[in-house]
Design a protein around this motif. Structure first.
Motif, PDB file in Angstrom:
ATOM      1  N   GLN A  16      28.744 -42.108  56.213  1.00 27.08           N
ATOM      2  CA  GLN A  16      27.803 -42.458  55.255  1.00 27.08           C
ATOM      3  C   GLN A  16      27.404 -41.095  54.581  1.00 27.08           C
ATOM      4  O   GLN A  16      26.987 -41.043  53.597  1.00 27.08           O
ATOM      5  N   LEU A  17      26.970 -40.402  55.493  1.00 27.93           N
ATOM      6  CA  LEU A  17      26.313 -39.114  55.108  1.00 27.93           C
ATOM      7  C   LEU A  17      27.105 -38.284  54.101  1.00 27.93           C
ATOM      8  O   LEU A  17      26.821 -37.581  53.074  1.00 27.93           O
ATOM      9  N   GLN A  18      28.608 -38.294  54.317  1.00 31.37           N
ATOM     10  CA  GLN A  18      29.570 -37.627  53.516  1.00 31.37           C
ATOM     11  C   GLN A  18      29.598 -38.253  52.066  1.00 31.37           C
ATOM     12  O   GLN A  18      29.771 -37.708  51.220  1.00 31.37           O
ATOM     13  N   MET A  19      29.713 -39.652  52.271  1.00 25.59           N
ATOM     14  CA  MET A  19      29.662 -40.480  51.063  1.00 25.59           C
ATOM     15  C   MET A  19      28.225 -40.198  50.175  1.00 25.59           C
ATOM     16  O   MET A  19      28.625 -39.910  48.981  1.00 25.59           O
ATOM     17  N   LEU A  20      27.175 -40.241  50.764  1.00 29.45           N
ATOM     18  CA  LEU A  20      25.914 -39.936  49.883  1.00 29.45           C
ATOM     19  C   LEU A  20      25.956 -38.468  49.384  1.00 29.45           C
ATOM     20  O   LEU A  20      25.569 -38.325  48.283  1.00 29.45           O
ATOM     21  N   THR A  21      26.571 -37.391  50.166  1.00 25.03           N
ATOM     22  CA  THR A  21      26.726 -36.063  49.725  1.00 25.03           C
ATOM     23  C   THR A  21      27.555 -35.956  48.357  1.00 25.03           C
ATOM     24  O   THR A  21      27.241 -35.413  47.249  1.00 25.03           O
ATOM     25  N   TYR A  32      19.815 -30.388  50.130  1.00 22.82           N
ATOM     26  CA  TYR A  32      19.365 -30.026  51.389  1.00 22.82           C
ATOM     27  C   TYR A  32      19.728 -30.923  52.406  1.00 22.82           C
ATOM     28  O   TYR A  32      18.899 -32.060  52.176  1.00 22.82           O
ATOM     29  N   ILE A  33      20.311 -30.731  53.448  1.00 21.73           N
ATOM     30  CA  ILE A  33      20.342 -31.410  54.619  1.00 21.73           C
ATOM     31  C   ILE A  33      19.815 -31.048  55.940  1.00 21.73           C
ATOM     32  O   ILE A  33      19.874 -29.806  56.287  1.00 21.73           O
ATOM     33  N   LEU A  34      18.823 -31.925  56.732  1.00 24.61           N
ATOM     34  CA  LEU A  34      18.456 -31.452  57.817  1.00 24.61           C
ATOM     35  C   LEU A  34      18.825 -32.412  58.989  1.00 24.61           C
ATOM     36  O   LEU A  34      18.751 -33.694  58.756  1.00 24.61           O
ATOM     37  N   SER A  40      24.155 -37.160  67.266  1.00 23.83           N
ATOM     38  CA  SER A  40      25.563 -36.901  67.867  1.00 23.83           C
ATOM     39  C   SER A  40      26.380 -36.131  67.068  1.00 23.83           C
ATOM     40  O   SER A  40      27.619 -35.650  67.230  1.00 23.83           O
ATOM     41  N   ILE A  41      25.885 -35.936  65.617  1.00 27.67           N
ATOM     42  CA  ILE A  41      26.485 -35.096  64.563  1.00 27.67           C
ATOM     43  C   ILE A  41      26.346 -33.942  64.973  1.00 27.67           C
ATOM     44  O   ILE A  41      25.263 -33.258  65.001  1.00 27.67           O
ATOM     45  N   SER A  42      27.740 -33.226  65.063  1.00 28.95           N
ATOM     46  CA  SER A  42      27.579 -31.633  65.699  1.00 28.95           C
ATOM     47  C   SER A  42      27.544 -30.938  64.319  1.00 28.95           C
ATOM     48  O   SER A  42      26.799 -31.177  63.399  1.00 28.95           O
ATOM     49  N   LYS A  43      28.170 -29.881  64.459  1.00 30.39           N
ATOM     50  CA  LYS A  43      28.562 -29.019  63.046  1.00 30.39           C
ATOM     51  C   LYS A  43      29.123 -29.590  62.109  1.00 30.39           C
ATOM     52  O   LYS A  43      30.072 -30.196  62.504  1.00 30.39           O
ATOM     53  N   ILE A  44      28.654 -29.930  61.143  1.00 31.08           N
ATOM     54  CA  ILE A  44      29.533 -30.502  60.012  1.00 31.08           C
ATOM     55  C   ILE A  44      29.513 -29.537  58.882  1.00 31.08           C
ATOM     56  O   ILE A  44      28.851 -28.519  58.677  1.00 31.08           O
ATOM     57  N   SER A  45      30.523 -29.435  58.151  1.00 36.45           N
ATOM     58  CA  SER A  45      30.976 -28.678  57.008  1.00 36.45           C
ATOM     59  C   SER A  45      31.375 -29.454  55.817  1.00 36.45           C
ATOM     60  O   SER A  45      32.413 -29.288  55.312  1.00 36.45           O
ATOM     61  N   PHE A  46      30.388 -30.331  55.307  1.00 39.99           N
ATOM     62  CA  PHE A  46      30.565 -30.987  54.003  1.00 39.99           C
ATOM     63  C   PHE A  46      30.908 -29.578  52.853  1.00 39.99           C
ATOM     64  O   PHE A  46      30.211 -28.766  52.950  1.00 39.99           O
ATOM     65  N   LYS A  47      31.603 -30.096  52.032  1.00 40.64           N
ATOM     66  CA  LYS A  47      31.613 -29.250  50.707  1.00 40.64           C
ATOM     67  C   LYS A  47      31.371 -30.105  49.595  1.00 40.64           C
ATOM     68  O   LYS A  47      31.375 -30.903  49.430  1.00 40.64           O
ATOM     69  N   THR A  48      30.712 -29.351  48.591  1.00 43.48           N
ATOM     70  CA  THR A  48      30.322 -29.806  47.327  1.00 43.48           C
ATOM     71  C   THR A  48      31.235 -28.949  46.214  1.00 43.48           C
ATOM     72  O   THR A  48      31.475 -27.676  46.504  1.00 43.48           O
ATOM     73  N   LEU A  53      24.682 -26.810  48.336  1.00 43.14           N
ATOM     74  CA  LEU A  53      24.342 -27.620  49.606  1.00 43.14           C
ATOM     75  C   LEU A  53      23.762 -26.679  50.496  1.00 43.14           C
ATOM     76  O   LEU A  53      24.353 -25.625  50.765  1.00 43.14           O
ATOM     77  N   THR A  54      22.702 -26.808  50.939  1.00 42.57           N
ATOM     78  CA  THR A  54      21.993 -26.011  52.077  1.00 42.57           C
ATOM     79  C   THR A  54      21.825 -26.747  53.387  1.00 42.57           C
ATOM     80  O   THR A  54      21.144 -28.002  53.115  1.00 42.57           O
ATOM     81  N   TYR A  55      21.882 -26.200  54.474  1.00 50.32           N
ATOM     82  CA  TYR A  55      21.755 -27.064  55.749  1.00 50.32           C
ATOM     83  C   TYR A  55      20.359 -26.252  55.898  1.00 50.32           C
ATOM     84  O   TYR A  55      20.321 -24.906  56.392  1.00 50.32           O
ATOM     85  N   VAL A  56      19.239 -27.071  56.462  1.00 49.20           N
ATOM     86  CA  VAL A  56      18.111 -26.626  57.092  1.00 49.20           C
ATOM     87  C   VAL A  56      18.129 -26.613  58.411  1.00 49.20           C
ATOM     88  O   VAL A  56      18.853 -27.812  59.114  1.00 49.20           O
TER      89      VAL A  56
END
Length: 121
Positions: A16-21, A32-34, A40-48, A53-56
């Motif tokens: 769902q986070l991927q769909m939102l992005t 910006y995603i924190l 349980s979501i480990s390292k994510i690497s969504f692309k835009t 896209l910034t990971y906090v």
């Protein structure tokens, strides 16, 4: 062009986070995603394709605790240090917009300077 910052606090449901992005990915937006450090979501690497896209940095977030406010402040700090935005939208990673970005931007374009916070007494 009025830029929007989408500030997302996420803790589960990576699909769902991927769909939102993807739904927020627009050249007029930055995202910006924190991620909750307890997630349980480990390292994510969504692309835009269009948005920056910034990971906090993750922190442990507890419901009803100051840590929720700290997460919001960390997102706001990251956004204000990296851009000049007309609007900041605070979302959960489980939210989805009910309209496309054209409709959302059309709504906000004539409301520059408005604050959409309300205190209920």
């Amino acid at each position: 062009m009025n830029r929007h910052a989408y500030l997302i606090i996420a803790n589960r449901n990576i699909d769902q986070l991927q769909m939102l992005t993807e739904l927020l990915d627009d050249s007029r937006n930055d995202i910006y995603i924190l991620i909750d450090a307890k997630s349980s979501i480990s390292k994510i690497s969504f692309k835009t394709k269009y948005s920056k896209l910034t990971y906090v940095s993750s922190i442990k977030i507890y419901w009803g605790d100051y840590s929720q406010i700290q997460a919001e402040l960390n997102l706001l700090r990251a956004a204000t240090e990296n851009g000049d935005y007309a609007f900041y939208h605070l979302l959960s990673g489980l939210d989805l917009p009910l309209a496309n970005q054209d409709v959302i931007h059309d709504f906000f374009d004539d409301k520059i300077g408005y604050n959409f916070l309300r205190i209920a007494l």
